[in-house]
Design an enzyme around this catalytic site. Sequence first.
Site, PDB file in Angstrom:
ATOM      1  N   HIS A 467      12.508 -15.123  21.024  1.00  0.00           N
ATOM      2  CA  HIS A 467      11.251 -15.117  20.176  1.00  0.00           C
ATOM      3  C   HIS A 467      11.394 -15.567  18.956  1.00  0.00           C
ATOM      4  CE1 HIS A 467       8.263 -12.105  18.553  1.00  0.00           C
ATOM      5  NE2 HIS A 467       8.739 -12.348  17.357  1.00  0.00           N
ATOM      6  N   GLU A 468      12.584 -15.629  18.300  1.00  0.00           N
ATOM      7  CA  GLU A 468      12.699 -16.470  16.932  1.00  0.00           C
ATOM      8  C   GLU A 468      12.691 -17.937  17.223  1.00  0.00           C
ATOM      9  OE1 GLU A 468      12.349 -14.496  14.562  1.00  0.00           O
ATOM     10  OE2 GLU A 468      12.602 -12.628  15.693  1.00  0.00           O
ATOM     11  N   HIS A 471       9.088 -18.933  17.011  1.00  0.00           N
ATOM     12  CA  HIS A 471       8.794 -19.127  15.702  1.00  0.00           C
ATOM     13  C   HIS A 471       9.211 -20.324  14.982  1.00  0.00           C
ATOM     14  CE1 HIS A 471       6.828 -15.436  14.626  1.00  0.00           C
ATOM     15  NE2 HIS A 471       7.785 -14.544  14.984  1.00  0.00           N
ATOM     16  N   HIS A 474       7.374 -23.453  16.166  1.00  0.00           N
ATOM     17  CA  HIS A 474       6.111 -23.622  15.786  1.00  0.00           C
ATOM     18  C   HIS A 474       6.229 -24.313  14.266  1.00  0.00           C
ATOM     19  CE1 HIS A 474       2.237 -21.068  14.752  1.00  0.00           C
ATOM     20  NE2 HIS A 474       2.158 -22.347  14.885  1.00  0.00           N
TER      21      HIS A 474
END
Length: 677
Positions: A467-468, A471, A474
């Site tokens: 998940h991290e 980010h 991105h």
Amino acid sequence: MNNPLIEPHELPPFLSIRVEHMVPAISQILAEIREGLEIILKKEPYSYHSVVKAQEELEDRLHQAWSPVSHLNSVANSPEIREAHGQCLTLITDYSTEVGQNRPLFEAYRTISESAEFDSLPQADKKVVENALRDFRLSGVDLPAADQKQFTELARQISALHTTFNNNVLDATQAWQKLITDKDQLSGIPETALALMQQAAEVDGQEGYLLTLDAPCYLAIVTYSVDRSLRQELYTAFGTRASDLGPGAGEFDNSEVMAELLSARLKQARLLGFENFAELSVTRKMARSTQDVLDFLEDLALKSRHHAQKELLEIAEFAAEQDDLPKLEPWDIPYYAEKLKKAAFDVASEELRPYFPVPKVLNGMFEVVRRLFDIEVVSVADMPVWHDDVLTYEIRKEGAPLARFYVDLYTRSNKRGGAWMDDCRVRRLDAMGQLRLPVAYLTCNFTGPVGDDPALLSHNEVVTLFHEFGHGLHHMMTQITESAVSGINGVAWDAVELPSQFMENFCWQAESLSFISGHYQTGEPLPEDLLKNLLLAKNFQAAMMMIRQLEFSLFDFRLHVNFDPDSENQIQEILDRVREEVAVVSPPAEYAFQHGFSHIFGGGYAAGYYSYKWAEVLSADAFAKFLEDGIFNRQTGEKFLCTILEKGGSEEAIDLFVAFRGREPEIDALLQADGLA
Ligand code: ZN
């Protein structure tokens, strides 16, 4: 004094930063920015370069100094750093408020937006100007003097009410406790939770087990306590916190605070020309209108409610079978749900850890992005770090560097809990026309290695790491050169979780799990039966969880659409109606969850709680394309890279999504992924 936070550095010089550098650096830089802005505003005619880019250059210095300060406050905290960080934060908040209200600066941006130059600007530059004008207006800069004064007064009032709300919840939570001396009364509770309760008693100078309403204790009791009356007691105490009912009734009552907050928000929204606060909230989001959000939530509820009813029935039948329970009450649900899960899937998360040693998981994760985006993640040794555990990497494409990042995985006593990605440097073209590459911090709080063995992660932790990293991608894969819309900057709040939740999917696919996992002693990947149960358990009671989130989201949103300060008892009425339409579990009449709903009354999620579900739909729908084409299809990966990851906040999130998917988002993929189709 030489101050490493003021001198220019490509990366934060963590080895030489001291607490005493922090406040002087931020103060000096802010003074220089203020001076710089005055000079900028004197130089007419205004152009994108002379105003916007010049302001970016000034503020980048602030970012370069502030990013390591706020990072160190989170990962290497001490009373001294906390103090310095607090002082810096106040200085920066004052500066931000001042910029938001800077009328000459606002006029300069407006002049640029109306100039002949504007039409010829690249898309990203236009978006920077448009976003800035929007934010200026939402700070009240454009209002007549009397209204502006009222606006500022309301902002202060709202901020104070947030604090009061949170304090009431905290005080009410702490006001309740129960000492149990007979261990038999705590039958069923796991040892780790018992140890916490024992420790709490010790700290309080008592003997036995001290029960509190803090999350770890509360959850342990309602999920595991065999004693039904104890579960009911905790459930009721927790659910009536900060209300006029239950233990400590009235003492920390949030009723008035909520009504005042909703009135103040409505007044602010009306001053800015909006019908209601929800309308104001969506101007910064991907959703196009309040109706858009309501339709979205109601549609999801309609399609998942009957599944939730079925799931609830399963729990009730299981409870009746197990314990002859005549009627399933709300405080029985977590308890029997947990028992049912164990009976059905026998997934013990501890059993999976040996298959997820950190080096294997990291390499597996880097292999996932190599296959998807044709990029290489290489370990590098020349980045200064704040702790020996920190790993450092560079992302390369065809040998050329794109970005760098730090990975700080393990929990430490002076480190804030949770997991997050933060921006250390943003990709931008500087004033000299030189390209600056992005740098990211990935921070987690996993259990560190024991002895000579590598750290072993639970599957949940693997999902968190992906998940991290999503980010991080991105932020780091962006091709944008304007700070304000580069990477995660300027991305609408309800779309920002798209890449992070997208990456989680690779932790739930047999094809990727085959190389993300490998036993730390034998190297053998996750065995068939464990894999099968892991995947089956993923959607256990997904509909009930969905319905709960929808209940919270709809309550929040309708409240901020419909609130009328002249009408009595509105909050409860709106909640009751949402429950009638959506909920499958009806709490007792005195249950007052809204009095502790800090997301919307104590922080930034007002008329925005729906964002969680909204982004889940985006990520599930985006991943569905990969399921159609093959999860490592290079063309699909490339398209995701250039339509979503590279574009950052430079275009509207909806346009980027459509560019990737070929159509607007649909909820079916999420229902499918949750097993509710
Ligand atoms: Zn996230």
